[in-house]
Design a protein around this motif. Structure first.
Motif, mmCIF file in Angstrom:
data_model
loop_
_atom_site.group_PDB
_atom_site.id
_atom_site.type_symbol
_atom_site.label_atom_id
_atom_site.label_comp_id
_atom_site.label_asym_id
_atom_site.label_seq_id
_atom_site.Cartn_x
_atom_site.Cartn_y
_atom_site.Cartn_z
ATOM 1 N N VAL A 173 -8.146 5.104 1.929
ATOM 2 C CA VAL A 173 -7.799 4.085 1.360
ATOM 3 C C VAL A 173 -7.143 2.925 2.255
ATOM 4 N N CYS A 174 -6.221 2.300 2.741
ATOM 5 C CA CYS A 174 -5.304 1.797 2.806
ATOM 6 C C CYS A 174 -6.730 0.565 3.985
ATOM 7 N N PRO A 175 -6.246 1.638 5.102
ATOM 8 C CA PRO A 175 -6.717 0.676 5.852
ATOM 9 C C PRO A 175 -8.008 -0.033 5.236
ATOM 10 N N THR A 176 -8.885 0.103 4.692
ATOM 11 C CA THR A 176 -9.819 -0.483 4.479
ATOM 12 C C THR A 176 -9.564 -1.750 4.562
ATOM 13 N N ARG A 185 -1.643 0.695 16.780
ATOM 14 C CA ARG A 185 -1.896 1.649 17.931
ATOM 15 C C ARG A 185 -3.325 2.328 18.276
ATOM 16 N N SER A 186 -2.960 3.120 16.942
ATOM 17 C CA SER A 186 -4.061 4.064 16.917
ATOM 18 C C SER A 186 -5.542 4.017 16.008
ATOM 19 N N HIS A 187 -4.966 3.042 15.377
ATOM 20 C CA HIS A 187 -6.663 2.179 13.938
ATOM 21 C C HIS A 187 -7.493 1.166 14.393
ATOM 22 N N PRO A 188 -8.586 1.116 15.326
ATOM 23 C CA PRO A 188 -9.376 0.576 15.650
ATOM 24 C C PRO A 188 -9.696 -1.086 14.802
ATOM 25 N N HIS A 189 -9.179 -0.450 13.560
ATOM 26 C CA HIS A 189 -9.589 -2.360 12.636
ATOM 27 C C HIS A 189 -8.061 -2.500 12.785
ATOM 28 N N LEU A 190 -6.578 -1.926 12.982
ATOM 29 C CA LEU A 190 -6.011 -2.481 12.478
ATOM 30 C C LEU A 190 -4.574 -3.115 13.579
ATOM 31 N N ARG A 191 -5.987 -3.210 15.135
ATOM 32 C CA ARG A 191 -5.006 -3.244 16.180
ATOM 33 C C ARG A 191 -4.726 -4.952 16.452
ATOM 34 N N LEU A 237 0.758 -11.548 4.013
ATOM 35 C CA LEU A 237 1.827 -10.781 4.031
ATOM 36 C C LEU A 237 2.472 -8.703 3.350
ATOM 37 N N GLY A 238 1.944 -7.967 4.232
ATOM 38 C CA GLY A 238 1.534 -6.868 3.284
ATOM 39 C C GLY A 238 2.850 -5.885 3.839
ATOM 40 N N PHE A 239 3.035 -4.667 3.300
ATOM 41 C CA PHE A 239 4.790 -3.836 3.139
ATOM 42 C C PHE A 239 4.105 -2.361 3.202
ATOM 43 N N SER A 240 5.158 -1.305 3.093
ATOM 44 C CA SER A 240 4.890 0.129 2.424
ATOM 45 C C SER A 240 5.859 0.211 3.049
ATOM 46 N N VAL A 241 6.448 1.627 2.523
ATOM 47 C CA VAL A 241 7.979 2.404 2.201
ATOM 48 C C VAL A 241 7.679 2.755 3.874
ATOM 49 N N ASP A 242 6.549 2.969 4.485
ATOM 50 C CA ASP A 242 6.678 3.687 5.961
ATOM 51 C C ASP A 242 7.664 2.811 7.392
ATOM 52 N N SER A 243 8.030 3.371 8.104
ATOM 53 C CA SER A 243 8.821 2.512 8.884
ATOM 54 C C SER A 243 8.054 1.199 9.700
ATOM 55 N N GLU A 244 8.894 0.207 10.465
ATOM 56 C CA GLU A 244 8.345 -0.390 11.506
ATOM 57 C C GLU A 244 7.165 0.332 12.533
ATOM 58 N N TRP A 290 1.038 -1.131 -0.163
ATOM 59 C CA TRP A 290 -0.110 -0.227 0.131
ATOM 60 C C TRP A 290 0.976 1.575 -0.428
ATOM 61 N N PRO A 291 0.344 2.652 -0.953
ATOM 62 C CA PRO A 291 1.129 3.993 -1.012
ATOM 63 C C PRO A 291 1.978 4.216 0.748
ATOM 64 N N ALA A 292 1.056 4.246 1.709
ATOM 65 C CA ALA A 292 0.927 4.980 2.546
ATOM 66 C C ALA A 292 0.155 4.889 4.136
#
Length: 184
Positions: A50-53, A88-94, A73-80, A43-45
């Motif tokens: 759109v990405c969290p959906t 931690r901040s997004h309820p659908h990703l915890r 396995l997912g990835f983006s160019v953001d750091s770990e 995903w872009p960032a």
């Protein structure tokens, strides 16, 4: 962009795998899940719309991929660390059941041919067989989310080693080439 028949590139990335203190990060490389099907999606960032959906839907569907012995396995160019903060901040990703890999050097994105001119990974998905060969590749525009159910359908079709017609779903007939050639 790499496509069907190409080997998936070698890589080693740090991933956010948990929110549990002391268990947050782990190194993952191209050999971490040898011998099984893998679904890599980029995903872009982080901290976008759109990405969290998509990420959440791949998470909800993870048991269906696991039934087929496939790892997501997912990835983006953001750091770990950014992945961790987003989880931690997004309820659908915890409670994501798969790693969020950090391609901060953009090496995997570049090797796959999905690094955009803006320096972000394109919205791409790759289905990789147990021999590490790409069996499906797709990219959608940045504003259009993928359909993880379609990735699962293609996984099911690819695993049959049969001829699967348009819109084929598990349990449906595959094509018999000999019968088709004979006019049956």
């Amino acid at each position: 962009m790499l496509t069907v028949g190409d080997p998936f590139p070698e890589f080693e990335l740090t991933a956010c795998v948990s929110l549990e203190s002391g268990q947050e990060f782990r190194k993952i490389n191209h050999k971490s899940y040898e011998g099984v099907w893998k679904v890599y999606f980029a995903w872009p960032a982080d901290f976008t719309f759109v990405c969290p959906t998509e990420i959440a839907e791949f998470g909800r569907m993870q048991p269906e991929f696991a039934e087929r012995e496939a790892r997501v396995l997912g990835f983006s160019v953001d750091s770990e660390y950014v992945h961790h903060a987003w989880r931690r901040s997004h309820p659908h990703l915890r409670e994501l059941p798969f790693p969020m890999m950090a391609d901060v050097r953009r090496e995997l994105s570049a090797a796959l041919g999905i690094l955009g001119e803006d320096g972000l990974a394109m919205r791409a998905a790759f289905l990789v067989d147990p021999r590490n060969e790409i069996q499906f590749a797709m990219v959608t525009p940045g504003n259009v989310g993928r359909n993880p159910r379609e990735v699962l359908r293609v996984l099911d079709a690819a695993r049959t080693d049969e001829l699967c017609p348009c819109n084929w779903s598990p349990g449906e007939e595959t094509l018999d080439a000999a019968a088709l050639l004979a006019g049956a």
